[in-house]
Write a protein that holds these residues in place. Structure first.
Motif, PDB file in Angstrom:
ATOM      1  N   LEU A  27       0.822  -1.214   0.000  1.00  0.00           N
ATOM      2  CA  LEU A  27       0.000   0.000   0.000  1.00  0.00           C
ATOM      3  C   LEU A  27       0.855   1.263   0.000  1.00  0.00           C
ATOM      4  N   GLU A  28       2.038   1.184   0.583  1.00  0.00           N
ATOM      5  CA  GLU A  28       2.905   2.351   0.656  1.00  0.00           C
ATOM      6  C   GLU A  28       3.752   2.547  -0.600  1.00  0.00           C
ATOM      7  N   HIS A  29       4.174   1.456  -1.256  1.00  0.00           N
ATOM      8  CA  HIS A  29       5.216   1.578  -2.274  1.00  0.00           C
ATOM      9  C   HIS A  29       4.838   1.080  -3.663  1.00  0.00           C
ATOM     10  N   THR A  30       3.865   0.205  -3.795  1.00  0.00           N
ATOM     11  CA  THR A  30       3.558  -0.369  -5.104  1.00  0.00           C
ATOM     12  C   THR A  30       2.595   0.541  -5.865  1.00  0.00           C
ATOM     13  N   PRO A  31       2.977   0.967  -7.070  1.00  0.00           N
ATOM     14  CA  PRO A  31       2.075   1.825  -7.846  1.00  0.00           C
ATOM     15  C   PRO A  31       0.832   1.078  -8.310  1.00  0.00           C
ATOM     16  N   ALA A  32      -0.245   1.840  -8.552  1.00  0.00           N
ATOM     17  CA  ALA A  32      -1.458   1.334  -9.196  1.00  0.00           C
ATOM     18  C   ALA A  32      -2.062   0.155  -8.436  1.00  0.00           C
ATOM     19  N   VAL A  33      -2.141   0.268  -7.122  1.00  0.00           N
ATOM     20  CA  VAL A  33      -2.792  -0.749  -6.294  1.00  0.00           C
ATOM     21  C   VAL A  33      -4.121  -0.196  -5.801  1.00  0.00           C
ATOM     22  N   LEU A  34      -5.167  -0.949  -6.029  1.00  0.00           N
ATOM     23  CA  LEU A  34      -6.503  -0.584  -5.582  1.00  0.00           C
ATOM     24  C   LEU A  34      -6.918  -1.515  -4.457  1.00  0.00           C
ATOM     25  N   GLY A  39     -11.428  -5.365   1.170  1.00  0.00           N
ATOM     26  CA  GLY A  39     -10.072  -5.231   1.674  1.00  0.00           C
ATOM     27  C   GLY A  39      -8.993  -5.920   0.862  1.00  0.00           C
ATOM     28  N   SER A  40      -9.359  -6.605  -0.220  1.00  0.00           N
ATOM     29  CA  SER A  40      -8.349  -7.241  -1.062  1.00  0.00           C
ATOM     30  C   SER A  40      -7.574  -6.180  -1.844  1.00  0.00           C
ATOM     31  N   LEU A  41      -6.321  -6.499  -2.189  1.00  0.00           N
ATOM     32  CA  LEU A  41      -5.498  -5.583  -2.964  1.00  0.00           C
ATOM     33  C   LEU A  41      -5.461  -6.041  -4.417  1.00  0.00           C
TER      34      LEU A  41
END
Length: 252
Positions: A27-34, A39-41
């Motif tokens: 959540l802090e570092h990976t781009p384009a994460v929804l 609560g799933s990424l």
């Protein structure tokens, strides 16, 4: 044979973080994460499949004598990219390290996967796929530093300058290391070690099968096993997990 699983000096290693920690890093570092409503990424990746066309086996002069189905690259040209990856890692200052095994039992081979922080989502998936040290090693082995057979280093957001597509998967079968530069797709992490395992086992007169395996209990009580082989996308997983007989048990 064992490799140094922490080959870079002067950086911080996040050694085998928990799934909760990997989620936080994603959540802090990976781009384009929804994040979904439950609560799933969900990572929206640039690549939708493995990049076979950007995969190169390192040979001394870049020639391919027919031994490899992949493209080849001269060691000097590969070293330029490997050095650029090392510089990128030093600038990032942090690597996520996942130690684990491919397979179980006496023939299991250890691997270390190293990721810059933007690859935390890939590290999370790879950690689940690999078998932990506790599933393979004795108490005496667990008390010693991990000694992997293979090492893979993954920098998803580093562009491979001068290479087609700005991506390069460099396979060093002489030193059992793979360098993934540019792709952001989990399959490169999984296949990177499996590719080296294929060559490792072949050198020992074995053969790795791209297959599924299942056991089926027939109505008369007899139990049979089968291997399900095929090219990518042709239904191996579907067939392995589909029901036959009275009881179907996927093995691998």
């Amino acid at each position: 044979m064992s490799l140094d699983p922490r080959p870079f000096d002067g950086i911080r290693y996040l050694d085998n973080p928990s799934q909760d920690e990997l989620r936080r890093l994603t959540l802090e570092h990976t781009p384009a994460v929804l994040q979904t409503s439950v609560g799933s990424l969900n990572k929206v990746s640039r690549n939708k499949a493995r990049m076979a066309q950007f995969t190169y086996v390192i040979t001394d002069d870049g020639s391919n004598d027919g031994r490899f189905s992949q493209k080849t690259i001269a060691r000097a040209d590969a070293q330029r990219l490997i050095d650029a990856q090392a510089d990128y890692i030093q600038a990032a200052g942090t690597l996520i390290a996942v130690d684990g095994y491919v397979g179980l039992g006496q023939r299991a081979e250890g691997a270390t996967w190293l990721y810059t922080p933007e690859g935390a989502n890939i590290a999370g998936m790879q950690q689940i796929l690999a078998f932990p040290r506790q599933a393979v090693e004795s108490a005496e082995q667990l008390a010693q530093p991990f000694a992997p057979t293979f090492v893979l280093t993954y920098t998803p957001d580093l562009k491979a300058e001068g290479m087609p597509g700005g991506q390069a998967i460099l396979v060093d079968l002489d030193n059992w290391r793979t360098y993934v530069i540019g792709p952001d797709y989990f399959g490169e992490s999984k296949k990177g070690v499996l590719r080296m395992l294929n060559h490792w086992v072949f050198q020992k007169d074995g053969l790795v099968l791209h297959a599924g395996a299942k056991a089926v209990t027939l109505p008369d009580g007899r139990r049979t096993t089968m291997t399900v082989m095929g090219l990518s996308g042709t239904g191996k997983t579907t067939t392995t997990f589909s029901e036959q007989g009275e009881l179907t048990e996927p093995i691998q």
